[in-house]
Design an enzyme around this catalytic site. Structure first.
Site, mmCIF file in Angstrom:
data_model
loop_
_atom_site.group_PDB
_atom_site.id
_atom_site.type_symbol
_atom_site.label_atom_id
_atom_site.label_comp_id
_atom_site.label_asym_id
_atom_site.label_seq_id
_atom_site.Cartn_x
_atom_site.Cartn_y
_atom_site.Cartn_z
ATOM 1 N N GLY A 38 -6.620 -4.749 22.332
ATOM 2 C CA GLY A 38 -5.464 -4.831 21.440
ATOM 3 C C GLY A 38 -5.091 -6.282 21.212
ATOM 4 O O GLY A 38 -5.262 -7.118 22.113
ATOM 5 N N SER A 39 -4.595 -6.573 20.031
ATOM 6 C CA SER A 39 -4.279 -7.969 19.698
ATOM 7 C C SER A 39 -3.169 -8.031 18.660
ATOM 8 O O SER A 39 -3.180 -8.883 17.776
ATOM 9 C CB SER A 39 -5.529 -8.659 19.153
ATOM 10 O OG SER A 39 -6.046 -7.881 18.077
ATOM 11 N N GLY A 40 -2.225 -7.086 18.770
ATOM 12 C CA GLY A 40 -1.050 -7.141 17.887
ATOM 13 C C GLY A 40 -0.046 -8.132 18.439
ATOM 14 O O GLY A 40 -0.403 -9.077 19.153
ATOM 15 N N ASN A 41 1.217 -7.906 18.142
ATOM 16 C CA ASN A 41 2.285 -8.820 18.537
ATOM 17 C C ASN A 41 2.392 -8.922 20.072
ATOM 18 O O ASN A 41 2.305 -10.016 20.647
ATOM 19 C CB ASN A 41 3.579 -8.282 17.898
ATOM 20 C CG ASN A 41 4.767 -9.188 18.062
ATOM 21 O OD1 ASN A 41 5.809 -8.775 18.580
ATOM 22 N ND2 ASN A 41 4.654 -10.413 17.601
ATOM 23 N N TRP A 42 2.506 -7.803 20.737
ATOM 24 C CA TRP A 42 2.610 -7.805 22.209
ATOM 25 C C TRP A 42 1.238 -8.050 22.839
ATOM 26 O O TRP A 42 1.120 -8.746 23.847
ATOM 27 C CB TRP A 42 3.215 -6.487 22.677
ATOM 28 C CG TRP A 42 3.460 -6.264 24.148
ATOM 29 C CD1 TRP A 42 3.291 -5.086 24.801
ATOM 30 C CD2 TRP A 42 3.956 -7.195 25.142
ATOM 31 N NE1 TRP A 42 3.644 -5.223 26.141
ATOM 32 C CE2 TRP A 42 4.052 -6.509 26.374
ATOM 33 C CE3 TRP A 42 4.310 -8.545 25.117
ATOM 34 C CZ2 TRP A 42 4.493 -7.107 27.554
ATOM 35 C CZ3 TRP A 42 4.742 -9.154 26.301
ATOM 36 C CH2 TRP A 42 4.829 -8.446 27.485
ATOM 37 N N GLY A 43 0.199 -7.511 22.231
ATOM 38 C CA GLY A 43 -1.148 -7.732 22.756
ATOM 39 C C GLY A 43 -1.468 -9.219 22.826
ATOM 40 O O GLY A 43 -2.055 -9.702 23.811
ATOM 41 N N PHE A 126 -3.368 4.873 17.908
ATOM 42 C CA PHE A 126 -4.797 4.545 17.789
ATOM 43 C C PHE A 126 -5.567 4.809 19.078
ATOM 44 O O PHE A 126 -6.786 4.639 19.131
ATOM 45 C CB PHE A 126 -4.973 3.077 17.385
ATOM 46 C CG PHE A 126 -4.244 2.722 16.115
ATOM 47 C CD1 PHE A 126 -4.390 3.498 14.977
ATOM 48 C CD2 PHE A 126 -3.399 1.618 16.058
ATOM 49 C CE1 PHE A 126 -3.704 3.194 13.800
ATOM 50 C CE2 PHE A 126 -2.720 1.310 14.886
ATOM 51 C CZ PHE A 126 -2.874 2.099 13.764
ATOM 52 N N LYS A 234 12.570 5.339 25.032
ATOM 53 C CA LYS A 234 13.592 4.399 24.552
ATOM 54 C C LYS A 234 13.385 4.080 23.068
ATOM 55 O O LYS A 234 14.326 3.708 22.373
ATOM 56 C CB LYS A 234 13.650 3.141 25.423
ATOM 57 C CG LYS A 234 12.434 2.220 25.374
ATOM 58 C CD LYS A 234 12.448 1.222 24.228
ATOM 59 C CE LYS A 234 11.161 0.449 24.119
ATOM 60 N NZ LYS A 234 11.029 -0.284 22.853
ATOM 61 N N ARG A 298 12.102 -3.810 16.809
ATOM 62 C CA ARG A 298 11.644 -3.479 15.448
ATOM 63 C C ARG A 298 12.071 -2.080 15.034
ATOM 64 O O ARG A 298 12.406 -1.834 13.873
ATOM 65 C CB ARG A 298 10.115 -3.599 15.380
ATOM 66 C CG ARG A 298 9.601 -4.995 15.696
ATOM 67 C CD ARG A 298 8.104 -5.018 15.927
ATOM 68 N NE ARG A 298 7.707 -4.206 17.086
ATOM 69 C CZ ARG A 298 6.480 -4.093 17.554
ATOM 70 N NH1 ARG A 298 5.511 -4.771 16.971
ATOM 71 N NH2 ARG A 298 6.208 -3.342 18.588
HETATM 72 N N1 LIG Z 1 5.792 -6.090 20.049
HETATM 73 C C1 LIG Z 1 6.615 -5.937 21.079
HETATM 74 O O1 LIG Z 1 7.657 -6.615 21.192
HETATM 75 C C2 LIG Z 1 6.259 -4.968 22.174
HETATM 76 C C3 LIG Z 1 6.799 -5.172 23.444
HETATM 77 C C4 LIG Z 1 6.504 -4.288 24.470
HETATM 78 C C5 LIG Z 1 5.658 -3.232 24.246
HETATM 79 N N2 LIG Z 1 5.128 -3.056 23.004
HETATM 80 C C6 LIG Z 1 4.217 -1.920 22.845
HETATM 81 O O2 LIG Z 1 2.880 -2.405 22.832
HETATM 82 C C7 LIG Z 1 2.051 -1.577 22.002
HETATM 83 C C8 LIG Z 1 1.321 -2.457 21.006
HETATM 84 O O3 LIG Z 1 2.258 -3.154 20.239
HETATM 85 P P1 LIG Z 1 1.911 -4.525 19.492
HETATM 86 O O4 LIG Z 1 3.244 -5.161 19.201
HETATM 87 O O5 LIG Z 1 0.922 -5.324 20.258
HETATM 88 O O6 LIG Z 1 1.204 -4.035 18.155
HETATM 89 P P2 LIG Z 1 1.695 -4.254 16.632
HETATM 90 O O7 LIG Z 1 2.934 -3.468 16.386
HETATM 91 O O8 LIG Z 1 1.743 -5.709 16.365
HETATM 92 O O9 LIG Z 1 0.545 -3.505 15.809
HETATM 93 C C9 LIG Z 1 -0.433 -4.140 15.116
HETATM 94 C C10 LIG Z 1 -1.760 -3.974 15.798
HETATM 95 O O10 LIG Z 1 -2.331 -2.696 15.451
HETATM 96 C C11 LIG Z 1 -3.697 -2.922 15.117
HETATM 97 N N3 LIG Z 1 -4.222 -1.854 14.292
HETATM 98 C C12 LIG Z 1 -3.914 -1.537 13.013
HETATM 99 N N4 LIG Z 1 -4.658 -0.488 12.595
HETATM 100 C C13 LIG Z 1 -5.444 -0.126 13.638
HETATM 101 C C14 LIG Z 1 -6.400 0.889 13.851
HETATM 102 N N5 LIG Z 1 -6.704 1.768 12.902
HETATM 103 N N6 LIG Z 1 -6.999 0.965 15.058
HETATM 104 C C15 LIG Z 1 -6.688 0.116 16.050
HETATM 105 N N7 LIG Z 1 -5.778 -0.867 15.913
HETATM 106 C C16 LIG Z 1 -5.158 -0.985 14.728
HETATM 107 C C17 LIG Z 1 -3.648 -4.230 14.383
HETATM 108 O O11 LIG Z 1 -4.938 -4.785 14.301
HETATM 109 C C18 LIG Z 1 -2.746 -5.027 15.293
HETATM 110 O O12 LIG Z 1 -3.467 -5.562 16.381
HETATM 111 C C19 LIG Z 1 2.999 -0.549 21.371
HETATM 112 O O13 LIG Z 1 2.945 0.647 22.095
HETATM 113 C C20 LIG Z 1 4.378 -1.171 21.535
HETATM 114 O O14 LIG Z 1 5.413 -0.207 21.650
HETATM 115 C C21 LIG Z 1 5.388 -3.906 21.971
HETATM 116 O O1 LIG Z 2 10.239 -3.958 18.708
HETATM 117 P P1 LIG Z 2 10.168 -2.570 19.318
HETATM 118 O O2 LIG Z 2 11.286 -1.706 18.847
HETATM 119 O O3 LIG Z 2 8.802 -1.962 19.176
HETATM 120 O O4 LIG Z 2 10.445 -2.789 20.880
HETATM 121 C C1 LIG Z 2 9.725 -3.782 21.523
HETATM 122 C C2 LIG Z 2 9.683 -3.597 23.012
HETATM 123 O O5 LIG Z 2 9.273 -2.304 23.368
HETATM 124 C C3 LIG Z 2 10.985 -3.950 23.695
HETATM 125 O O6 LIG Z 2 10.772 -3.954 25.092
#
Ligand SMILES: NC(=O)c1ccc[n+]([C@@H]2O[C@H](COP(=O)([O-])OP(=O)(O)OC[C@H]3O[C@@H](n4cnc5c(N)ncnc54)[C@H](O)[C@@H]3O)[C@@H](O)[C@H]2O)c1
Ligand SMILES: O=P(O)(O)OC[C@H](O)CO
Length: 382
Positions: A38-43, A126, A234, A298
């Protein structure tokens, strides 16, 4: 607590050169090799945290491989190439250097093949597909951790993502959840997190060691389901809090929604898994995550816009416009929770969870979030 460690003085000479893979590197050196799926925002932020530690800790390989769901940027370049050239995820975490030892890899199978520690951090919808692709590609002694907030609903009932990983891949899986808005951790503002583990405390301590930095304080509790359900549920409460913000109801109403939401989180968690501990709700993964997500997440933000538009624009539309490729978890989780509640005949017991879903699909107006209790008083469960 994690055992004390000796810091490395320079880059590990056994480090795999960028863009190459050293066959069975982890096993050969006895060091753990970490891959982030994974490489999104948290990744991306998780990669930064981990990469800063693998450079310092002797028991880990320097290199951290990060699987990227490949996409082409408006410039025509591949995201993976840009990350490896600039050391920045310009799409999901612009302006933050990940660490030169983070190697982006668009090939899922290649990314996991030498790893003995896997960190799963993708939007939860996913994960079924990702696990299917990884079946038979991961050694049984690999350790995993899920940072994913969400669940799947199968015929047999709810399936937490850590369980999906464990069952599909036949590996042990811990979880890490907490009050963790990624953009704040990216700029090194102090945050806490909770690792949930099942039996093996040593593995939990290894994960704590891998994630802990002076600005990211991690502790471990023996309650995988409790930690994961806190992080998952949550997000539904965050939608409710955002609706209240969009309706401009003020702080008291929002606090009431958070209190009722926490009560439903605890009640549902304990109904689903009797092993869930009350104390888990007082860890970072519990009340602290609920607060931060209802203030600055978000899910809250998009739900606020949904209510301001009187429910006339769908969550999907607003998500695409406001989050630019990042994904909401709360709307799909509300649907999944609703399925579980209706299947088990529990809808009346969880009016907040049920109402969030009914609003999200347009069966009720956003204002129903503050009216539901008149029609469906919550039973005293906890
Ligand atoms: N962003 C935060 O602040 C945060 C904090 C804590 C936990 N989380 C949790 O971490 C998890 C991942 O969140 P994130 O913020 O890294 O992601 P994100 O919301 O930034 O999602 C985008 C990611 O999804 C990927 N994506 C899109 N289509 C796809 C597909 N078909 N198959 C696979 N990947 C695909 C994109 O390439 C990108 O890496 C979630 O469960 C989220 O609740 C997020
Ligand atoms: O931005 P959200 O709503 O996906 O929440 C991000 C994290 O889960 C907060 O801990």
């Amino acid at each position: 607590m994690a055992p004390p460690f000796e810091e490395k003085t320079s880059l590990d000479p056994s480090q795999t050169p960028p863009h190459q893979t050293l066959s069975n590197a982890g096993a050969v050196s006895g060091k753990s090799k970490v891959t982030i799926v994974g490489s999104g925002n948290w990744g991306s932020v998780a990669s930064k945290l981990i990469a800063s530690n693998t450079l310092k800790l002797h028991s880990f390989h320097d290199e951290v491989r990060m699987w990227v769901f490949e996409e082409t940027l408006p410039s025509g370049e591949k995201l993976t190439d840009v990350i490896n050239r600039t050391n920045e995820n310009v799409r999901y975490l612009p302006g933050i250097k990940l660490g030169k030892n983070v190697i982006a890899d668009p090939d899922l199978e290649n990314a996991v093949k030498d790893a003995n520690m896997l960190v799963f951090v993708t939007p939860h919808q996913f994960m079924d597909g990702i696990c299917n692709k990884l079946v038979g590609k991961v050694n049984k002694d690999v350790e995993a951790i899920s940072l994913i907030k969400g669940m799947e609903v199968k015929k047999e009932g709810p399936c937490m993502i850590s369980n999906l990983i464990s069952e599909q891949l036949g590996i042990n899986c811990c979880v890490l959840m907490g009050a963790n808005i990624a953009n704040e951790i990216a700029v090194e503002k102090l945050s806490e997190a909770t690792v949930g583990y099942r039996e093996n405390k040593e593995i939990a301590e290894k994960w704590v060691q891998l994630f802990t930095t002076p600005y990211f304080i991690v502790s471990a509790v023996q309650d995988v389901e409790g930690v994961e359900l806190c992080g998952t549920l949550k997000n539904v409460v965050a939608i409710a809090a955002g609706l209240v913000d969009g309706l401009e109801m003020g702080n008291n109403t929002k606090a009431a929604i958070m209190r009722i939401g926490l009560r439903e989180m605890k009640a549902l968690s304990k109904l689903l898994f009797s092993s869930v501990k009350d104390s888990t709700f007082f860890e970072s993964c519990g009340v602290a995550d609920l607060i931060t997500t209802c203030l600055g997440g978000r899910n809250r933000k998009v739900a606020e816009a949904f209510a301001k538009n009187g429910g006339k624009r769908s969550f999907d539309d607003l998500e695409a416009e406001m989050l630019q490729g990042q994904k909401l978890q709360g709307v799909s989780t509300a649907k999944e929770v609703y399925e579980v509640l209706s299947h088990r005949g529990w809808l009346e017991l969880f009016p907040l969870f049920a109402t969030v879903h009914e609003i999200a699909i347009g069966h009720l107006p956003p204002s129903a979030i503050v009216k539901y209790s008149e029609h469906k008083p919550m039973l005293s469960l906890v």
